[in-house]
Design a protein around this motif. Structure first.
Motif, PDB file in Angstrom:
ATOM      1  N   LYS C  99       4.352   7.921  16.028  1.00  0.00           N
ATOM      2  CA  LYS C  99       4.806   9.273  16.363  1.00  0.00           C
ATOM      3  C   LYS C  99       3.900  10.337  15.753  1.00  0.00           C
ATOM      4  CE  LYS C  99       8.698  12.427  15.464  1.00  0.00           C
ATOM      5  NZ  LYS C  99      10.024  12.572  14.844  1.00  0.00           N
ATOM      6  N   PHE C 100       3.448  10.072  14.514  1.00  0.00           N
ATOM      7  CA  PHE C 100       2.612  11.067  13.843  1.00  0.00           C
ATOM      8  C   PHE C 100       1.122  10.708  13.944  1.00  0.00           C
ATOM      9  CE2 PHE C 100       6.802  11.757  12.017  1.00  0.00           C
ATOM     10  CZ  PHE C 100       6.905  13.129  12.148  1.00  0.00           C
ATOM     11  N   ASP C 101       0.827   9.719  14.767  1.00  0.00           N
ATOM     12  CA  ASP C 101      -0.562   9.368  15.066  1.00  0.00           C
ATOM     13  C   ASP C 101      -1.348   9.063  13.780  1.00  0.00           C
ATOM     14  OD1 ASP C 101      -2.685   8.900  16.734  1.00  0.00           O
ATOM     15  OD2 ASP C 101      -3.344  11.004  16.772  1.00  0.00           O
ATOM     16  N   MET C 102      -0.721   8.296  12.877  1.00  0.00           N
ATOM     17  CA  MET C 102      -1.353   7.981  11.602  1.00  0.00           C
ATOM     18  C   MET C 102      -2.399   6.880  11.782  1.00  0.00           C
ATOM     19  SD  MET C 102       0.293  10.192   9.900  1.00  0.00           S
ATOM     20  CE  MET C 102      -0.127   9.950   8.168  1.00  0.00           C
ATOM     21  N   GLN C 103      -3.527   7.046  11.147  1.00  0.00           N
ATOM     22  CA  GLN C 103      -4.603   6.053  11.241  1.00  0.00           C
ATOM     23  C   GLN C 103      -4.613   5.138  10.005  1.00  0.00           C
ATOM     24  OE1 GLN C 103      -6.475   6.173  14.199  1.00  0.00           O
ATOM     25  NE2 GLN C 103      -4.857   7.675  14.604  1.00  0.00           N
ATOM     26  N   PHE C 104      -3.877   5.515   8.975  1.00  0.00           N
ATOM     27  CA  PHE C 104      -3.827   4.751   7.724  1.00  0.00           C
ATOM     28  C   PHE C 104      -2.363   4.554   7.321  1.00  0.00           C
ATOM     29  CE2 PHE C 104      -8.060   6.426   7.729  1.00  0.00           C
ATOM     30  CZ  PHE C 104      -8.830   5.558   6.982  1.00  0.00           C
ATOM     31  N   ALA C 105      -2.102   3.507   6.563  1.00  0.00           N
ATOM     32  CA  ALA C 105      -0.768   3.329   5.981  1.00  0.00           C
ATOM     33  C   ALA C 105      -0.908   2.599   4.658  1.00  0.00           C
ATOM     34  CB  ALA C 105       0.134   2.548   6.921  1.00  0.00           C
ATOM     35  N   GLU C 106       0.071   2.832   3.786  1.00  0.00           N
ATOM     36  CA  GLU C 106       0.072   2.136   2.501  1.00  0.00           C
ATOM     37  C   GLU C 106       1.204   1.122   2.458  1.00  0.00           C
ATOM     38  OE1 GLU C 106      -0.081   4.570  -1.100  1.00  0.00           O
ATOM     39  OE2 GLU C 106       0.956   2.988  -2.211  1.00  0.00           O
ATOM     40  N   LYS C 125       0.331  -7.441   9.455  1.00  0.00           N
ATOM     41  CA  LYS C 125       0.887  -6.858  10.685  1.00  0.00           C
ATOM     42  C   LYS C 125       0.446  -5.412  10.867  1.00  0.00           C
ATOM     43  CE  LYS C 125       5.014  -9.653  10.971  1.00  0.00           C
ATOM     44  NZ  LYS C 125       6.381  -9.693  10.433  1.00  0.00           N
ATOM     45  N   LEU C 126       0.532  -4.646   9.800  1.00  0.00           N
ATOM     46  CA  LEU C 126       0.162  -3.223   9.925  1.00  0.00           C
ATOM     47  C   LEU C 126      -1.339  -3.059  10.169  1.00  0.00           C
ATOM     48  CD1 LEU C 126       2.498  -1.534   7.297  1.00  0.00           C
ATOM     49  CD2 LEU C 126       2.434  -1.092   9.761  1.00  0.00           C
ATOM     50  N   SER C 127      -2.120  -4.022   9.705  1.00  0.00           N
ATOM     51  CA  SER C 127      -3.571  -3.945   9.917  1.00  0.00           C
ATOM     52  C   SER C 127      -3.944  -3.980  11.399  1.00  0.00           C
ATOM     53  CB  SER C 127      -4.285  -5.102   9.210  1.00  0.00           C
ATOM     54  OG  SER C 127      -4.172  -4.948   7.824  1.00  0.00           O
ATOM     55  N   GLU C 128      -3.038  -4.504  12.200  1.00  0.00           N
ATOM     56  CA  GLU C 128      -3.308  -4.501  13.652  1.00  0.00           C
ATOM     57  C   GLU C 128      -3.144  -3.103  14.234  1.00  0.00           C
ATOM     58  OE1 GLU C 128      -0.521  -7.360  15.094  1.00  0.00           O
ATOM     59  OE2 GLU C 128      -1.319  -8.930  13.767  1.00  0.00           O
ATOM     60  N   GLN C 129      -2.386  -2.261  13.510  1.00  0.00           N
ATOM     61  CA  GLN C 129      -2.043  -0.926  14.019  1.00  0.00           C
ATOM     62  C   GLN C 129      -2.861   0.179  13.363  1.00  0.00           C
ATOM     63  OE1 GLN C 129       2.160  -0.270  13.448  1.00  0.00           O
ATOM     64  NE2 GLN C 129       2.159   1.785  14.358  1.00  0.00           N
ATOM     65  N   VAL C 130      -3.079   0.044  12.044  1.00  0.00           N
ATOM     66  CA  VAL C 130      -3.750   1.093  11.253  1.00  0.00           C
ATOM     67  C   VAL C 130      -4.649   0.450  10.201  1.00  0.00           C
ATOM     68  CG1 VAL C 130      -1.875   2.803  11.483  1.00  0.00           C
ATOM     69  CG2 VAL C 130      -1.830   1.116   9.603  1.00  0.00           C
ATOM     70  N   THR C 131      -5.405   1.272   9.488  1.00  0.00           N
ATOM     71  CA  THR C 131      -6.136   0.790   8.317  1.00  0.00           C
ATOM     72  C   THR C 131      -5.167   0.786   7.135  1.00  0.00           C
ATOM     73  OG1 THR C 131      -8.189   1.715   9.151  1.00  0.00           O
ATOM     74  CG2 THR C 131      -8.097   1.241   6.788  1.00  0.00           C
ATOM     75  N   VAL C 132      -5.094  -0.331   6.418  1.00  0.00           N
ATOM     76  CA  VAL C 132      -4.073  -0.477   5.376  1.00  0.00           C
ATOM     77  C   VAL C 132      -4.680  -0.340   3.976  1.00  0.00           C
ATOM     78  CG1 VAL C 132      -2.417  -2.057   4.303  1.00  0.00           C
ATOM     79  CG2 VAL C 132      -2.594  -1.928   6.800  1.00  0.00           C
ATOM     80  N   LEU C 133      -4.044   0.504   3.200  1.00  0.00           N
ATOM     81  CA  LEU C 133      -4.278   0.545   1.760  1.00  0.00           C
ATOM     82  C   LEU C 133      -3.101  -0.176   1.130  1.00  0.00           C
ATOM     83  CD1 LEU C 133      -5.035   4.305   1.936  1.00  0.00           C
ATOM     84  CD2 LEU C 133      -6.654   2.682   0.952  1.00  0.00           C
ATOM     85  N   SER C 134      -3.360  -1.095   0.226  1.00  0.00           N
ATOM     86  CA  SER C 134      -2.214  -1.721  -0.423  1.00  0.00           C
ATOM     87  C   SER C 134      -2.254  -1.389  -1.901  1.00  0.00           C
ATOM     88  CB  SER C 134      -2.210  -3.234  -0.199  1.00  0.00           C
ATOM     89  OG  SER C 134      -3.160  -3.859  -1.019  1.00  0.00           O
TER      90      SER C 134
END
Lengths: 267, 267, 267
Positions: C99-106, C125-134
């Motif tokens: 919805k917010f067109d995020m390119q990254f997620a933590e 799973k999230l890596s398929e959608q966005v770049t993930v910072l863990s």
């Protein structure tokens, strides 16, 4: 809200009788006040112009209009009341309230010695003109008031016409309700709560740990004050259990003591 | 001022020779600088662009213009001078001052070892180009300079052409004039004052308790520096006895030790 | 830069793989975000909307657009991920990112107990959608994770698809990588660095002394995070050796122990 999350603590809605956030403006510019209301108007219930900062702040009328247009009532800090009282200028103070069209005023004795009956008289007189917030507690760290007297002072001030009573902490959160380290005088708070209804009290709690303490004790809808403008959004997340500090608290979950296995085999 | 209060300490007016407030900008945007001057222009005498922040701040000329248009002179922090000196780029530094049309400059040796005669030469040379503020005191907490040397250094720098001398404290207020806890080295300050006229010194005093200490010692019109932009209005109220910390001080009133009767009958 | 200085440490340029600054927005207004990008866009690589502040921040889409237009990617703090996970709303979280067109997620587990294999599944799973910072490390000060486990957790999360791993410190800088006093757990950091490449780690380091420590250890181009908006310019000067704390460090100069002669003749 920007998206849906289940099982959040219920928040009261404006106009709130409790669950109240009082923010402290210590000299915002007009444009900074606009920025503040753009993000915080829904999360703040009243704005205090800290102590006597209103004396030296330019464009005061213009700034007050920004808050008013956003539906946020304002009041001058109690130190301003005291500055007029100690100079024997009470009537001038009443005229200042009129000049700036103030709907609220604070009566306090944090910096002066004021006979308590006289303080209650001021509360009664000002109550005819505005809604009065009265404050209990000294700004002097050496002046310890025992709990039974906090209760007596608060009760008399409510009886005299105060809408709510404020527990003193200053901008720093290191006097009155708190020790000089910022630690809550928890016995004092708990004793006050045996006699004074929690919705009648605004706890000044500028430090995050203090806010967390009160929210854990009294829930999402405790009245908190002296919140810095840039801490209003963070405070709202703490009330909602959306910051680490209260995250599990509202869900009733205890965290495991360790999340790791021991680094050695136990025989 | 927005209303009348009697018996306030008298404040000097701009352009001030003393009663001087130096604010520190550590990277304001152009619009934030506009907000700052909108509230603080009357209460600030000079703005320091802290240490070498001017190197990485975009829109520098535009920001300097905002301050200039508000009648506020500016200067680059002493660390920038030192950055040029240690690279043997003094002539480049003079050109930078010209390029940005600076009217003031700071000469310091807080981060480098600089022979004091050489430092005084720089003060003398730059005095031909700009008004020089020189700073005494190290940014290194382990480098304790005894009071008699502070006095000697300050006197020589004034003799070399410095307009005023600054007592070092950094942004944090925890070196130079102060212990690492922020506590004032009060013996040092008092000893300096036996020899150097108080109007020639700007005391860096970023913490509220430090400002209060100097104001109680030297009055409303002491020169104070390294004031954060959002602490300028609060400082002005402290100077005027309109914040709890100096409220009774300027009125010459001592507070009663307790405002309560003992909770028991004394036989 | 506004002028030339010789012998500065070389800084990586955007888009940076290391030398990375992550700033933390905890509730800026749209106009404050504009002010921020006006001064900091060149010095910041990514902006975190701290914990779940995005839930209560008005005008969120408009603010995200300000960052995007300035070339600054953004992401929601890990606590928001955890708030969805603990409510069993992972699919809702994915929709919020869309919805917010995020390119990254933590992905983090700072406030909840999350089986580590499950955490790695979420990363994958999230890596398929966005770049993930863990993120590794607990927000709970009592939960000490030994170094060998930090390494194991970090390595597994990188293997699962995390672009970089973040070392936890919170806004305060007083948990995870740091003791409650803010002191770095230096043994922990050094041990992690024996196994995990330094460019894969973002160290949360909100306090100046912490930033200085990492820059002295790892150079101008260490990845640092949880930088307050008004500390981005100061941090950039520390990276460049243009603030007292790292001024001599990058020039390889040791300061003399005293710059004064003793006040008495030594026999």
């Amino acid at each position: 809200m920007n998206y849906e999350l289940k099982n959040l603590p219920e928040r009261t809605r404006k106009p709130r009788q409790f669950g109240f956030t009082m923010a402290m403006d210590k000299g915002l510019s007009v444009r900074e006040a606009e920025d503040f209301v753009a993000t915080c108007a829904d999360h703040v219930d009243i704005v205090k112009l800290g102590w006597a900062t209103s004396f030296v702040t330019p464009n005061l009328k213009e700034k007050l209009k920004v808050f008013k247009d956003a539906g946020l009532p304002t009041y001058f800090g109690g130190t301003l009341f005291e500055a007029f009282i100690i100079r024997d200028q009470f009537d001038d103070y009443r005229r200042v309230l009129d000049k700036f069209d103030m709907q609220f005023a604070e009566v306090s004795d944090g910096s002066i010695d004021l006979d308590h009956d006289k303080k209650c008289d001021y509360i009664a007189k000002l109550s005819e003109q505005v809604t009065v917030l009265s404050e209990v507690g000294s700004k002097d760290a050496d002046k310890i008031i025992p709990p039974y007297q906090w209760i007596e002072l608060m009760q008399k001030e409510l009886d005299a016409g105060a809408w709510k009573v404020i527990g003193e902490a200053r901008e720093g959160g290191n006097v009155g309700l708190f020790r000089s380290t910022g630690e809550v005088r928890s016995g004092l708070v708990q004793e006050i709560l045996t006699k004074i209804p929690f919705e009648k009290i605004i706890w000044e709690a500028p430090q995050k740990a203090q806010q967390v303490w009160f929210i854990k004790l009294l829930g999402a809808n405790v009245n908190l004050g002296n919140i810095a403008p840039n801490e209003v959004i963070p405070l709202e997340t703490i009330r909602l259990g959306l910051r680490g500090d209260t995250f599990l608290h509202f869900l009733g979950i205890e965290r495991k003591k360790t999340n790791t296995t021991p680094p050695f085999e136990v025989e």
